[in-house]
Design a protein around this motif. Structure first.
Motif, PDB file in Angstrom:
ATOM      1  N   MET A 213      48.394  51.920  45.618  1.00  0.00           N
ATOM      2  CA  MET A 213      47.467  51.023  44.917  1.00  0.00           C
ATOM      3  C   MET A 213      46.054  51.376  45.384  1.00  0.00           C
ATOM      4  SD  MET A 213      47.499  48.200  42.916  1.00  0.00           S
ATOM      5  CE  MET A 213      49.116  47.476  43.119  1.00  0.00           C
TER       6      MET A 213
ATOM      7  N   GLU B 240      43.051  49.888  34.391  1.00  0.00           N
ATOM      8  CA  GLU B 240      41.620  50.192  34.325  1.00  0.00           C
ATOM      9  C   GLU B 240      41.296  51.078  33.147  1.00  0.00           C
ATOM     10  OE1 GLU B 240      38.907  50.278  36.649  1.00  0.00           O
ATOM     11  OE2 GLU B 240      39.730  49.244  38.368  1.00  0.00           O
ATOM     12  N   GLU B 241      40.057  51.010  32.700  1.00  0.00           N
ATOM     13  CA  GLU B 241      39.463  51.995  31.802  1.00  0.00           C
ATOM     14  C   GLU B 241      40.318  52.250  30.553  1.00  0.00           C
ATOM     15  OE1 GLU B 241      36.538  52.813  32.970  1.00  0.00           O
ATOM     16  OE2 GLU B 241      36.862  52.165  35.027  1.00  0.00           O
TER      17      GLU B 241
ATOM     18  N   ARG C  52      37.855  52.939  42.609  1.00  0.00           N
ATOM     19  CA  ARG C  52      39.294  52.727  42.460  1.00  0.00           C
ATOM     20  C   ARG C  52      39.894  53.443  41.252  1.00  0.00           C
ATOM     21  NH1 ARG C  52      36.496  48.121  41.662  1.00  0.00           N
ATOM     22  NH2 ARG C  52      36.712  46.909  39.733  1.00  0.00           N
ATOM     23  N   ALA C  53      39.042  53.775  40.272  1.00  0.00           N
ATOM     24  CA  ALA C  53      39.551  54.463  39.083  1.00  0.00           C
ATOM     25  C   ALA C  53      39.545  55.985  39.261  1.00  0.00           C
ATOM     26  CB  ALA C  53      38.708  54.079  37.869  1.00  0.00           C
TER      27      ALA C  53
ATOM     28  N   THR D 196      47.417  54.959  39.287  1.00  0.00           N
ATOM     29  CA  THR D 196      46.510  54.354  38.303  1.00  0.00           C
ATOM     30  C   THR D 196      46.532  52.837  38.456  1.00  0.00           C
ATOM     31  OG1 THR D 196      48.297  54.352  36.687  1.00  0.00           O
ATOM     32  CG2 THR D 196      46.724  56.189  36.582  1.00  0.00           C
ATOM     33  N   GLN D 197      47.251  52.370  39.471  1.00  0.00           N
ATOM     34  CA  GLN D 197      47.324  50.930  39.718  1.00  0.00           C
ATOM     35  C   GLN D 197      46.160  50.539  40.625  1.00  0.00           C
ATOM     36  OE1 GLN D 197      50.055  48.602  39.044  1.00  0.00           O
ATOM     37  NE2 GLN D 197      50.564  50.108  37.493  1.00  0.00           N
ATOM     38  N   SER D 198      45.432  49.505  40.256  1.00  0.00           N
ATOM     39  CA  SER D 198      44.343  49.091  41.139  1.00  0.00           C
ATOM     40  C   SER D 198      44.209  47.578  41.182  1.00  0.00           C
ATOM     41  CB  SER D 198      43.024  49.717  40.693  1.00  0.00           C
ATOM     42  OG  SER D 198      42.613  49.147  39.485  1.00  0.00           O
ATOM     43  N   ARG D 199      43.594  47.109  42.226  1.00  0.00           N
ATOM     44  CA  ARG D 199      43.242  45.694  42.394  1.00  0.00           C
ATOM     45  C   ARG D 199      41.822  45.644  42.913  1.00  0.00           C
ATOM     46  NH1 ARG D 199      47.234  41.280  41.825  1.00  0.00           N
ATOM     47  NH2 ARG D 199      49.162  42.405  41.464  1.00  0.00           N
ATOM     48  N   THR D 200      41.184  44.512  42.776  1.00  0.00           N
ATOM     49  CA  THR D 200      39.823  44.401  43.310  1.00  0.00           C
ATOM     50  C   THR D 200      39.871  44.327  44.840  1.00  0.00           C
ATOM     51  OG1 THR D 200      39.849  42.003  43.274  1.00  0.00           O
ATOM     52  CG2 THR D 200      39.054  43.115  41.287  1.00  0.00           C
TER      53      THR D 200
ATOM     54  N   GLU E 225      36.890  40.701  37.497  1.00  0.00           N
ATOM     55  CA  GLU E 225      38.291  41.099  37.695  1.00  0.00           C
ATOM     56  C   GLU E 225      38.940  40.255  38.796  1.00  0.00           C
ATOM     57  OE1 GLU E 225      38.081  45.772  36.288  1.00  0.00           O
ATOM     58  OE2 GLU E 225      38.683  45.306  38.331  1.00  0.00           O
TER      59      GLU E 225
ATOM     60  N   MET F 255      45.844  46.224  38.682  1.00  0.00           N
ATOM     61  CA  MET F 255      45.204  45.887  37.410  1.00  0.00           C
ATOM     62  C   MET F 255      44.822  47.166  36.670  1.00  0.00           C
ATOM     63  SD  MET F 255      42.484  42.955  36.946  1.00  0.00           S
ATOM     64  CE  MET F 255      43.763  41.855  37.513  1.00  0.00           C
TER      65      MET F 255
ATOM     66  N   LYS G 197      31.664  43.497  37.249  1.00  0.00           N
ATOM     67  CA  LYS G 197      33.038  43.865  36.924  1.00  0.00           C
ATOM     68  C   LYS G 197      33.991  43.423  38.045  1.00  0.00           C
ATOM     69  CE  LYS G 197      35.623  47.907  35.482  1.00  0.00           C
ATOM     70  NZ  LYS G 197      35.907  49.215  35.988  1.00  0.00           N
TER      71      LYS G 197
END
Lengths: 275, 415
Positions: A65, B3-4, A71-72, A79-83, B405, B1, B401
C-alpha cells in the motif's frame, strides 16, 4: 521457509520511507531516503533495501500500500493507496489502545489526528498553506544559519536562555533570527527558539485529547522537540518506536488488512510458523 | 483508495439550452451598450435587479463576470494588475480579477461569445452591501473610472431575525434609489411592471429551489458543481420568463434521472454539503475528485442563496427588501447554524466541507467556531479546506486532495 511480507511505501515531499512487516505485524525491514526528483526510482531503492533487511525479495510481497505525496508514483509495486492521515491513524490504532492525539511533523505538512478509545478517527487537521511548524521551516533555517540539520538537536540542548521568535511566517522568522544574531544571541539559544516555534505552531493547531503521540521525521531526528512539547503541553508526550516510519507502517498494516479481508492472509498463515 | 482514474462526467442535456439563453443574454446586453437603445445598469448579485429590470435596464452582474474570470482561470493573471494600483491581494478576488481584467482590456465574454469585445459600458452602478463591503468599493472604482453614478443599499449585517425595522430600513433605501434610476432610464417606474417582475423572480427562484431539492434523492441527480453552472439564469435572468422556462426543462430532466435511478455520481457512497464559495478554477478537478471517491457534493449554501421565498408581487418593494435581507450571508451565526442543520437533515448529509476562501471572509463561515458548534449539535463530521474563489495562487491542490480523500476515508470508516 520464508513467509510473505507486507509493504508500506510513504513517498513524502522530503523523504521516502518504506516499511516491511510480517504477518505478526512486526517491522522486519525499513529504509529512508531523500525523495529527490524521481519518486519511483527512490521508492524502488528503498523497497529493495528494506526487503533485503527483511531477508526477502520482491516475490515475497503479499500486499503493498502506498501513501504520501508521491503515492501514485509506485505502480511498479502497488496501485493501492491511502492518505497519510489514514495511514497514521492505522499506525496509532495498532500501537495504542486508548484515545490518542497524533501530532505528525512532516517535511511539508503538519497533521493533528485524533483517535477515540476504539481507534476510530474522530477528526484531523492539516496545516494551512504555510511552512511554519514543518520540517521545511527547520531545513530553511539550517541553511540560513549554516548549521547541519542533524546538529540542531544537540545544539538546542545546550541552550541556557532560549530566544523567542514571534512570527508565523518562515520569511519573517528568518529576519528575526538575523536580528538576534546581530544582537549577539548564542546559536544554541536561537536553535532552541526555532524548535519552540515549530512546536508552538503545531501544538496550537488543535486541542489534544488522550495520550499525545508525536511522529514524523522532524521528531525522529530531534527528540528534544518531543521533550519540549511535553513541557509545553504540560503532559507526557510519547515518541513511539519508528516515528519517521509511522505512515509507512500504517500503510503496510492496511496492506495486511486487505490481505485479511480478501482471505490471502489465511492462506499465507497456513504455511507460516516463523512470523 | 484508487487513484487517477478517468472519470466520465454525466452531461446534463439541458445545458445546451442554458448555453443558448446565456448567449442571448450577453448579446442583448452587448447590443444595449453598443446601440444605446437600452440603458445598462451594473448590479451586484443580490442587488435590486427587479427594480432595474422593471425600469427597462439591461442588467450586467459584475460578480457573474468575475466568476467567469475564475472559471476560465484567467483571474490569477489579472489580479496583480489591480494589486498594482493599490487593491490588496487580501481583498475580494472577484473585485481584483474584474478590475484587473478591465485594466488589461480583457474579458472571457469575447472568447465565449463572438462579436462581444468588452463588458457593456454602464449608465449606472447599483450595489447592495448585503454581500459585503467590497461590492461598494468595487462599484466605486468603476464610478470614478467611467464617470457614472454608483448608488445602492447599505444593508444590515449579522441579523438574527429579520424584523420589520430591518425591512423598513431597506425598503426606504430601495425607494430612495427610484428617482435617480428613473432619471437615468428616462422613464417613470411602472408599478405593475415591477409587480410582474417580482412575481417572475419569485417563480424563477421557486423552480431553482425545486431543481436543487432533487438532490434529496439518493443517488442525487445533480452535484454542487453542476449547480454552480446551472444557477447562471437564476443569477442574471431572474425576473424574466426565459429563466422560468429554462428551469422547467432542467427540473424535468433531473426528475427523470430520479425516476431512472440515475445519480450524478456512480455508486454514490457518501453525501457531502459544501459551505462557502466554489473554487471557480477547480470546478472540474473537484467534481472529478469527489466522483472518483464515489462521493456526491450535492447541496450547498452557495447555490441555495438564490432562493428568495419572500418575493411577492402584491408588495413588490417591501418583499424585495425582505428577500435581500433573508439571505444567508446577511444573517447571524445562530441563524446560519440552524440553517446548515436543516440542510443536513433535508439532504441526509454525511459530512460538511467548509471552504475557507482567503479573500472572501463573508462567505467563509469557518472562522468563528461555527463548524465545531454544528458538529457538536449534529454529530456530522466536517472539514475545513483552505483556498480561494478566484486567486489560484492561494490554493494547494495536493493539500486539498489529501484533506478531502482523508475526510471521505474518515466518513467511510465511521460507518
Amino acid at each position: 521457509m520464508t513467509t510473505p511480507v507486507f509493504v508500506g511505501l510513504d513517498i513524502g515531499s522530503s523523504r521516502t520511507k518504506v516499511a516491511v512487516i510480517g504477518a505478526d505485524r512486526g517491522v522486519l525491514g525499513h529504509a529512508v531516503r531523500k525523495s529527490g526528483t524521481d519518486f519511483t526510482a527512490t521508492a524502488a531503492t528503498c523497497l529493495d533495501e528494506s526487503l533485503e533487511m527483511a531477508g526477502r525479495g520482491r516475490g515475497g510481497i503479499a500486499g503493498a500500500m502506498s501513501t504520501g505525496y508521491g503515492r501514485a508514483n509506485v505502480a511498479f509495486v502497488t496501485t493501492q493507496s491511502r492518505t497519510e492521515i489514514g495511514c497514521l491513524s492505522r499506525f496509532g490504532r495498532e500501537r495504542f489502545h486508548e484515545a490518542i492525539t497524533i501530532i505528525d511533523i512532516g517535511g511539508q505538512d503538519n497533521k493533528v489526528i485524533k483517535l477515540d478509545g476504539e481507534g476510530r478517527r474522530a477528526s484531523f487537521k492539516m496545516n494551512r498553506k504555510c511552512a511554519a511548524g514543518t520540517g521545511a521551516f527547520l531545513e530553511e533555517m539550517s541553511l540560513r544559519l549554516d548549521i547541519p540539520i542533524e546538529a540542531m538537536d544537540a545544539l538546542a540542548r545546550e541552550s541556557t536562555e532560549m530566544v523567542k521568535l514571534g512570527s508565523y511566517c518562515t520569511v519573517f522568522s528568518a529576519t528575526e533570527v538575523l536580528e538576534n544574531i546581530r544582537h549577539g544571541k548564542k546559536v544554541p539559544d536561537i536553535v532552541k527558539g526555532l524548535f519552540y516555534s515549530v512546536i508552538k505552531r503545531v501544538i496550537e493547531m488543535d486541542s489534544h485529547d488522550g495520550q499525545v503521540v508525536m511522529t514524523g521525521g522532524v521528531v525522529a531526528h530531534n527528540p528534544y522537540i518531543v521533550e519540549m512539547a511535553g513541557e509545553m503541553a504540560g503532559r507526557p508526550v510519547v515518541l513511539p518506536e519508528f516515528p519517521q516510519l509511522a505512515g509507512a507502517i500504517g500503510a503496510a498494516l492496511y496492506a495486511l488488512d486487505e490481505a485479511d479481508s480478501s482471505g490471502i492472509r489465511n492462506n499465507i498463515s497456513a504455511g507460516e510458523n516463523d512470523g | 483508495m484508487a487513484e487517477e482514474k478517468k472519470t466520465i462526467r454525466k452531461k446534463i442535456q439541458a445545458a445546451d439550452t442554458m448555453n443558448r439563453i446565456m448567449a442571448d443574454y450577453f448579446h442583448e446586453l452587448n447590443d444595449a451598450a453598443a446601440t444605446g437603445k437600452r440603458k445598462v445598469a451594473w448590479c451586484t448579485s443580490v442587488g435590486p435587479a427587479e427594480l432595474l429590470q422593471a425600469l427597462g435596464f439591461a442588467v450586467h452582474f459584475p460578480e457573474n463576470h468575475a466568476a467567469m474570470l475564475g472559471a476560465t482561470r484567467m483571474s490569477t493573471d489579472l489580479i496583480p494588475a489591480a494589486n498594482a494600483i493599490g487593491y490588496s491581494p487580501d481583498i475580494c478576488s472577484y473585485l481584483t480579477a474584474d478590475i484587473g481584467a478591465y485594466l488589461k482590456g480583457i474579458t472571457p465574454l469575447a472568447k465565449a461569445y463572438p462579436g462581444i469585445q468588452s463588458v457593456p459600458k454602464p449608465d449606472v452602478l447599483v450595489y447592495n452591501t448585503n454581500q459585503c463591503r467590497d461590492v461598494q468599493d468595487w462599484m466605486a472604482w468603476y464610478s470614478k473610472k467611467l464617470g457614472v453614478p454608483s448608488i445602492g443599499i447599505t444593508s444590515p449585517k449579522n441579523v438574527n431575525d429579520v424584523t420589520d425595522a430591518h425591512i423598513d430600513d431597506v425598503t426606504r433605501q430601495i425607494e430612495a434609489l427610484i428617482p435617480t434610476l428613473e432619471g437615468i432610464a428616462g422613464v417613470k417606474l411602472d408599478m405593475d411592471r415591477l409587480r410582474e417582475t417580482v412575481d417572475l423572480s419569485r417563480e424563477c427562484t421557486e423552480l431553482w429551489r425545486q431543481v436543487l431539492e432533487t438532490a434529496k434523492a439518493a443517488p442525487a441527480p445533480l452535484t454542487f458543481f453542476d449547480g454552480t453552472i446551472h444557477m447562471g439564469p437564476a443569477v442574471v435572468l431572474r425576473g424574466t420568463q426565459r429563466a422560468i422556462d429554462y428551469y422547467k426543462i432542467l427540473l424535468a430532466e433531473l426528475e427523470q434521472r430520479i425516476r431512472d435511478g440515475v445519480g450524478a455520481v456512480d455508486g454514490e457512497s457518501s453525501r457531502i454539503y459544501w459551505e462557502g464559495m466554489p473554487v471557480w478554477g477547480r470546478l472540474r478537478q473537484h467534481s472529478e475528485l469527489f466522483a472518483n471517491l464515489k462521493s456526491t457534493v450535492l447541496a450547498s449554501t452557495y447555490c441555495s442563496s438564490w432562493i428568495f421565498p419572500a418575493f411577492d408581487g402584491n408588495d413588490p418593494i417591501r418583499s424585495m427588501a425582505k428577500a435581500y435581507l433573508e439571505l444567508f450571508i446577511v444573517r447571524s451565526d445562530r441563524y446560519k447554524e440552524k440553517y446548515i442543520q436543516g440542510m443536513i437533515e433535508k439532504f441526509r448529509i454525511d459530512g460538511i466541507i467548509y471552504h475557507d476562501a482567503k479573500t472572501c471572509p463573508y462567505n467563509s463561515n469557518s472562522r468563528y467556531g461555527l463548524p465545531g458548534r454544528v458538529e457538536a449539535e449534529t454529530g456530522i463530521p466536517s472539514l475545513v479546506i483552505s483556498g480561494d474563489l478566484n486567486d489560484l495562487r492561494l490554493i494547494s491542490d495536493e493539500q486539498t486532495k489529501t484533506n478531502i480523500e482523508a475526510f471521505i476515508e474518515q466518513i467511510a470508516e465511521g460507518r
